[in-house]
Design a protein around this motif. Structure first.
Motif, PDB file in Angstrom:
ATOM      1  N   GLU A 101     -10.656  -0.250   0.505  1.00 19.14           N
ATOM      2  CA  GLU A 101      -9.595   0.705   0.775  1.00 19.14           C
ATOM      3  C   GLU A 101     -10.162   2.127   0.626  1.00 19.14           C
ATOM      4  OE1 GLU A 101      -6.134   0.055  -1.578  1.00 19.14           O
ATOM      5  OE2 GLU A 101      -5.889  -2.038  -0.952  1.00 19.14           O
ATOM      6  N   ALA A 105       0.821  -1.209   0.000  1.00 17.09           N
ATOM      7  CA  ALA A 105       0.000   0.000   0.000  1.00 17.09           C
ATOM      8  C   ALA A 105       0.858   1.263   0.000  1.00 17.09           C
ATOM      9  CB  ALA A 105      -0.930  -0.018   1.215  1.00 17.09           C
ATOM     10  N   ILE A 156      -6.285   0.119   4.765  1.00 17.35           N
ATOM     11  CA  ILE A 156      -5.980  -1.025   3.898  1.00 17.35           C
ATOM     12  C   ILE A 156      -6.569  -2.292   4.530  1.00 17.35           C
ATOM     13  CG2 ILE A 156      -4.164  -2.286   2.694  1.00 17.35           C
ATOM     14  CD1 ILE A 156      -4.320   0.711   1.976  1.00 17.35           C
TER      15      ILE A 156
END
Length: 321
Positions: free
Chosen positions: A154, A103, A205
């Motif tokens: 997300e 991420a 995330i």
């Protein structure tokens, strides 16, 4: 070459450390180091880690210096692009580190990314789906206690919970480390707020999964220590990060928010602790400095203010069960 350093602050966490460290030993990627900062534990937990996990670097303090000092020590000791702060009362999914690093690598504007934290005793219930801060002066964990199925996407968040999030280390050089004046509570909102002022973003995330026991050090959801420091720091957070004009703009909502909280804690039997904390927060403001206002960050302040208003409604509409 190592990519991340995992920093674990510890205070008498013997009953949690084995499960926590074992889950890190089973990660899908192992290009990270682990530093345990022990805040004067008396339960033998530091000795246990030294003898059973020799790959973990243990840094001992003679007494409890607080969460902020502990994680700052770990951040300064780290030599990697990313730092993961992890509570000792957690168990990580095997892909936790991999997903957090992914991420960060995909988001050049990210200061921090937060995982999906679920309850240790009931993994179908959320513990934290990202932290938000609103114009009432309230910080809250999105989704806390709600069903996990509603928190699978997300998204951008106001702040990352320092109990299990990843941070881009070089940004600390620009905005400063965790503010040790906080000692504990709201320090993660503060550091993320400073990053937001500087133009960086924070993200949630859900693919990175952590189970969290919660209140492992303080022992309960509500207690005198937590209430006094949380109310104290709530005043300091506003003073430090909001320019005076922004404080005036939000003053009616802030007054309403603190009034509601006073009534809430009075109902819980903690009126004195909450009000005492507010007083200590006002006194702290007289000793500490505000974040300097810079014209180049004006658009960031405007964006933050809009979110402070929106986050009131986000808090009121987070009704999934």
């Amino acid at each position: 070459m190592q990519t991340a350093t995992i920093v674990i602050p510890n205070l008498n966490g013997m009953k949690f450390l084995k499960d926590c460290l074992d889950s890190l030993m089973e990660q899908s990627r192992q290009d990270f180091s682990i530093i345990l900062i022990d805040n004067g534990s008396e339960d033998g937990s530091a000795e246990y880690v030294e003898s059973h996990y020799p790959e973990v670097q243990v840094c001992r303090n003679d007494k409890n210096l607080g969460f902020c000092r502990a994680v700052n020590q770990g951040i300064l000791l780290s030599q990697t692009p990313y730092v993961i702060l992890l509570n000792n009362d957690t168990v990580c999914d095997p892909f936790y580190v991999e997903e957090l690093v992914r991420a960060m690598e995909e988001r050049e504007d990210a200061f921090a990314c937060a995982p999906r934290m679920v309850q240790m005793a009931n993994p179908e219930r959320m513990d934290n789906g990202g932290d938000y801060y609103c114009a009432l002066g309230w910080a809250y964990a999105y989704g806390k206690g709600k069903g996990t199925r509603y928190y699978q996407k997300e998204r951008e968040i106001f702040s990352a919970c320092a109990g299990a999030s990843i941070y881009r280390k070089k940004i600390f050089d620009e905005i400063g480390l965790f503010d040790e004046a906080h000692f504990a509570y709201l320090e993660d909102i503060d550091v993320s707020y400073r990053a937001r002022i500087a133009g960086y973003r924070n993200y949630y995330i859900p693919e990175a999964l952590v189970r969290h026991a919660g209140s492992a050090t303080t022992g309960s959801v509500y207690n005198e220590f937590k209430i006094r420091y949380s109310s104290r720091n709530s005043i300091y957070l506003i003073y430090k990060n909001m320019p005076w004009l922004q404080i005036l703009l939000n003053l009616p909502l802030l007054a309403a928010g603190f009034f509601i909280k006073t009534l809430f804690f009075a109902g819980k039997g903690y009126f004195r602790e909450y009000v005492t904390g507010l007083g200590k927060g006002a006194a702290l403001c007289k000793k500490e400095r505000k974040v300097p206002f810079r014209r180049k960050n004006l658009k960031n302040y405007v964006r933050i203010q809009w979110e402070l208003w929106i986050n009131i409604f986000r808090r009121l509409t987070d009704l999934h069960f």
